[in-house]
Design a protein around this motif. Structure first.
Motif, short mmCIF file in Angstrom:
data_model
loop_
_atom_site.label_atom_id
_atom_site.label_comp_id
_atom_site.label_asym_id
_atom_site.label_seq_id
_atom_site.Cartn_x
_atom_site.Cartn_y
_atom_site.Cartn_z
N ARG A 232 32.91 -83.30 -3.78
CA ARG A 232 32.45 -81.94 -3.50
C ARG A 232 33.34 -80.90 -4.20
O ARG A 232 32.84 -79.94 -4.80
CB ARG A 232 32.45 -81.69 -1.99
CG ARG A 232 31.92 -80.30 -1.60
CD ARG A 232 32.07 -80.06 -0.11
NE ARG A 232 31.32 -81.02 0.68
CZ ARG A 232 30.03 -80.90 0.98
NH1 ARG A 232 29.35 -79.83 0.56
NH2 ARG A 232 29.43 -81.82 1.71
N ASP A 233 34.64 -81.09 -4.11
CA ASP A 233 35.57 -80.15 -4.73
C ASP A 233 35.46 -80.19 -6.25
O ASP A 233 35.53 -79.15 -6.91
CB ASP A 233 37.00 -80.46 -4.30
CG ASP A 233 37.22 -80.26 -2.81
OD1 ASP A 233 36.58 -79.36 -2.23
OD2 ASP A 233 38.00 -81.03 -2.22
N LEU A 234 35.29 -81.37 -6.81
CA LEU A 234 35.13 -81.48 -8.26
C LEU A 234 33.85 -80.80 -8.70
O LEU A 234 33.82 -80.10 -9.73
CB LEU A 234 35.15 -82.94 -8.70
CG LEU A 234 35.00 -83.18 -10.21
CD1 LEU A 234 36.07 -82.44 -11.01
CD2 LEU A 234 35.04 -84.67 -10.51
N ALA A 235 32.77 -80.98 -7.94
CA ALA A 235 31.52 -80.31 -8.27
C ALA A 235 31.69 -78.80 -8.26
O ALA A 235 31.14 -78.09 -9.12
CB ALA A 235 30.43 -80.72 -7.29
N GLN A 236 32.46 -78.28 -7.32
CA GLN A 236 32.70 -76.84 -7.27
C GLN A 236 33.49 -76.37 -8.49
O GLN A 236 33.22 -75.30 -9.05
CB GLN A 236 33.44 -76.47 -5.99
CG GLN A 236 33.71 -74.97 -5.83
CD GLN A 236 32.43 -74.14 -5.93
OE1 GLN A 236 31.40 -74.48 -5.36
NE2 GLN A 236 32.50 -73.05 -6.69
#
Length: 246
Positions: A232-236
């Motif tokens: 999720r953080d990488l996608a952000q």
């Protein structure tokens, strides 16, 4: 920097032993606002390819360009390329050959290669491919932080041996325009301060980082495979990078 009004093609490319499947969780998080985000499997990492062990970095760079062309990418509509780990070699070739096709490159626990460098230049010619090593050996080379037993089991089950030619082939780069491509460096297993210190000191792994003209640096503390440990953080981070103007 101002937001771009259009949503660019986002191409996700994983490193050694991995294919498009490695990005499934990240793509799930990107799907709502970047439905055009795609992942690809580099030549040599498709287990069903009978000739995969002889694929080269040139084959991989050509395949990236083919995917970009089929996705409608052009100099007027450049792409965001997200390159993890060992995908840095073919992506460095693409940046050298066609920098205008790339609106921004996002290096995930990776970075641009310097000319003449190779991942394993001394790998004997008789070694046709390099299987995923044991995790005891692998964790001496790259951090496994954040990976559950289930994730490691899937990694082992789906990993494809890396072709020997890809590991031995040096990257030959001649176009300094690659340094002008806007860049986001996502630092996971090595903190950004340390990466930048090594770049300034001329460390061979980070030589070209010091030459980049437009660099954003993001710390995402975790292991070497953040697409699994912090999807999720990488996608952000990718979403934010894609929204930035060149």
């Amino acid at each position: 920097m101002t937001p771009m009004t259009s949503s660019p093609t986002i191409l996700l490319i994983a490193g050694h032993w991995l294919g498009a499947w490695a990005w499934a969780d990240v793509l799930d998080h990107l799907s709502t606002d970047h439905p055009g985000a795609i992942a690809m499997t580099l030549p040599g990492l498709n287990g069903d390819d009978p000739d995969r062990a002889v694929r080269t970095l040139d084959d991989q760079a050509a395949a990236i360009l083919d995917v970009l062309a089929r996705s409608g990418v052009s100099e007027d509509q450049p792409a965001v390329i997200v390159a993890h780990s060992g995908a840095n070699a073919p992506v460095s070739l693409v940046l050298d050959q066609h920098p205008a096709l790339v609106r921004r490159v996002v290096w995930v626990d990776s970075g641009p290669m310097s000319t003449g460098s190779a991942f394993a230049p001394n790998l004997p010619e008789e070694v046709k491919e390099l299987p995923l090593p044991s995790f005891d050996v692998l964790e001496q080379q790259a951090s496994l932080d954040g990976l559950s037993a289930e994730v490691l089991e899937r990694f082992r089950a789906r990993a494809v041996p890396e072709p020997g030619p890809v590991l031995r082939q040096p990257v030959e780069l001649t176009n300094d325009a690659r340094h002008a491509v806007p860049t986001t460096l996502v630092c996971c297993s090595i903190p950004s301060a340390q990466v930048l210190d090594m770049a300034r000191a001329g460390h061979p792994m980070f030589t070209d980082v010091a030459a980049l003209e437009h660099l954003d640096v993001i710390d995402l503390p975790t292991g070497h495979w953040p697409m699994w440990s912090r999807p999720r953080d990488l996608a952000q981070v990718i979403r934010s990078a894609a929204s930035r103007a060149t």
